[in-house]
Design an enzyme around this catalytic site. Structure first.
Site, short mmCIF file in Angstrom:
data_model
loop_
_atom_site.label_atom_id
_atom_site.label_comp_id
_atom_site.label_asym_id
_atom_site.label_seq_id
_atom_site.Cartn_x
_atom_site.Cartn_y
_atom_site.Cartn_z
N GLY A 52 0.78 -1.24 0.00
CA GLY A 52 0.00 0.00 0.00
C GLY A 52 0.80 1.28 0.00
CD GLU A 107 0.87 0.96 6.64
OE1 GLU A 107 1.15 0.87 5.43
OE2 GLU A 107 0.63 -0.04 7.36
CG ASP A 108 -1.56 1.91 3.07
OD1 ASP A 108 -1.37 1.65 4.28
OD2 ASP A 108 -2.05 1.08 2.27
CG ASP A 111 -8.58 0.70 10.01
OD1 ASP A 111 -9.35 1.53 10.50
OD2 ASP A 111 -8.97 -0.38 9.52
CE LYS A 139 -10.57 3.79 7.20
NZ LYS A 139 -11.05 2.44 6.81
CG PHE A 160 -12.46 -0.19 2.80
CD1 PHE A 160 -11.81 -0.76 3.89
CD2 PHE A 160 -11.98 -0.45 1.52
CE1 PHE A 160 -10.69 -1.57 3.71
CE2 PHE A 160 -10.87 -1.26 1.34
CZ PHE A 160 -10.23 -1.82 2.43
CB VAL A 161 -10.30 5.32 1.31
CG1 VAL A 161 -11.32 6.26 1.89
CG2 VAL A 161 -9.18 5.05 2.31
CG ASP A 167 -5.42 -3.70 -1.34
OD1 ASP A 167 -5.04 -3.16 -0.27
OD2 ASP A 167 -5.68 -4.91 -1.42
NE ARG A 173 -2.11 -3.37 -3.94
CZ ARG A 173 -2.14 -3.43 -2.61
NH1 ARG A 173 -2.01 -2.35 -1.90
NH2 ARG A 173 -2.27 -4.60 -1.99
P1 IMP Z 1 -4.30 -1.45 10.90
O1 IMP Z 1 -3.37 -2.50 11.41
O2 IMP Z 1 -5.73 -1.79 11.21
O3 IMP Z 1 -3.95 -0.06 11.33
O4 IMP Z 1 -4.29 -1.58 9.35
C1 IMP Z 1 -3.46 -0.95 8.49
C2 IMP Z 1 -3.62 -1.61 7.14
O5 IMP Z 1 -4.99 -1.95 6.88
C3 IMP Z 1 -3.25 -0.65 6.03
O6 IMP Z 1 -1.89 -0.76 5.70
C4 IMP Z 1 -4.13 -1.11 4.91
O7 IMP Z 1 -3.50 -2.16 4.18
C5 IMP Z 1 -5.36 -1.68 5.55
N1 IMP Z 1 -6.48 -0.73 5.57
C6 IMP Z 1 -7.09 -0.17 6.63
N2 IMP Z 1 -8.09 0.65 6.27
C7 IMP Z 1 -8.11 0.62 4.93
C8 IMP Z 1 -8.92 1.29 3.94
O8 IMP Z 1 -9.82 2.10 4.20
N3 IMP Z 1 -8.61 1.01 2.65
C9 IMP Z 1 -7.62 0.14 2.28
N4 IMP Z 1 -6.86 -0.49 3.16
C10 IMP Z 1 -7.09 -0.25 4.48
#
Ligand code: IMP
Length: 191
Positions: A52, A107-108, A111, A139, A160-161, A167, A173
């Site tokens: 990402g 990081e992208d 979440d 987020k 969800f984006v 992706d 992507r």
């Molecule tokens: P976390 O561990 O929940 O913070 O997740 C981070 C990862 O979840 C990111 O690197 C993304 O790959 C994926 N992710 C979380 N939210 C989204 C979204 O809205 N769109 C796409 N990927 C997401």
């Protein structure tokens, strides 16, 4: 295909453009300037999280004016799901040591925070000079684990984006900006 006011094409699977190409470009330039100032006189290792963050990292490093190296790590992700599994596993580690080095994890999106909380702890245990986190999107409403984000692009709502590297099921992507995926795309799959 729908065209937004700003002239951006909305993918048929998406509801709307959340962040335009111009807004992303301006933010990446601003982050690059901040990082260059903050690390003046030092050498940086930028660590992009695959897949990402690849597009964000590629644009960001070109806005950094100090000596910078970059590499990638891959961790277990959501796979074909729009929800976090809560499990983080390193699938591809850095090929180089990080002891004594200044690291920025790129990081992208943050979440739940599970991925970066775990990754930052892991890199910190390898005796680096410093570890900071840079994310394009945050987020915060879905956070489970605390994450200290030093460089942040945009705070976004709980939707969800996709696009600009992000992706769903490894698709979208290559969209040039950030769009909100239409829930029907993942609802159809029972998520
Ligand atoms: P976390 O561990 O929940 O913070 O997740 C981070 C990862 O979840 C990111 O690197 C993304 O790959 C994926 N992710 C979380 N939210 C989204 C979204 O809205 N769109 C796409 N990927 C997401």
């Amino acid at each position: 295909m729908q065209i937004t006011k700003g002239g951006y094409k909305v993918h048929p699977d998406c509801k709307r453009v959340l962040i335009s190409e111009n807004e992303i470009r301006a933010k990446v330039m601003e982050l690059g300037r901040r990082i260059s100032n903050d690390y003046a006189g030092k050498e940086l290792l930028m660590v992009g999280i695959l897949k990402g963050a690849m597009i964000f990292l590629a644009d960001l490093v070109r806005e950094i004016s100090i000596p910078t190296q970059y590499d990638f790590m891959a961790v277990s992700s959501y796979g074909a799901s729009s929800k976090s599994s809560g499990k983080v596993r390193i699938l591809r580690d850095l090929p180089c040591g990080v002891a004594g080095r200044h690291i920025i994890i790129v990081e992208d999106i943050v979440d739940t925070g599970l991925t970066l909380n775990s990754l930052a702890k892991d890199l910190n245990s390898r005796d680096p000079a410093s570890v900071k986190i840079c994310t394009l999107l945050d987020k915060p409403s879905r956070r489970i684990e605390p994450v200290e984000i030093y460089y942040k692009g945009f705070v976004i709502p709980d939707e969800f984006v996709v696009g600009y590297g992000l992706d769903y099921s490894d698709r979208y992507r290559n969209l040039p900006c950030i769009m909100v995926l239409h829930p029907k795309v993942y609802m159809d799959k029972g998520e």
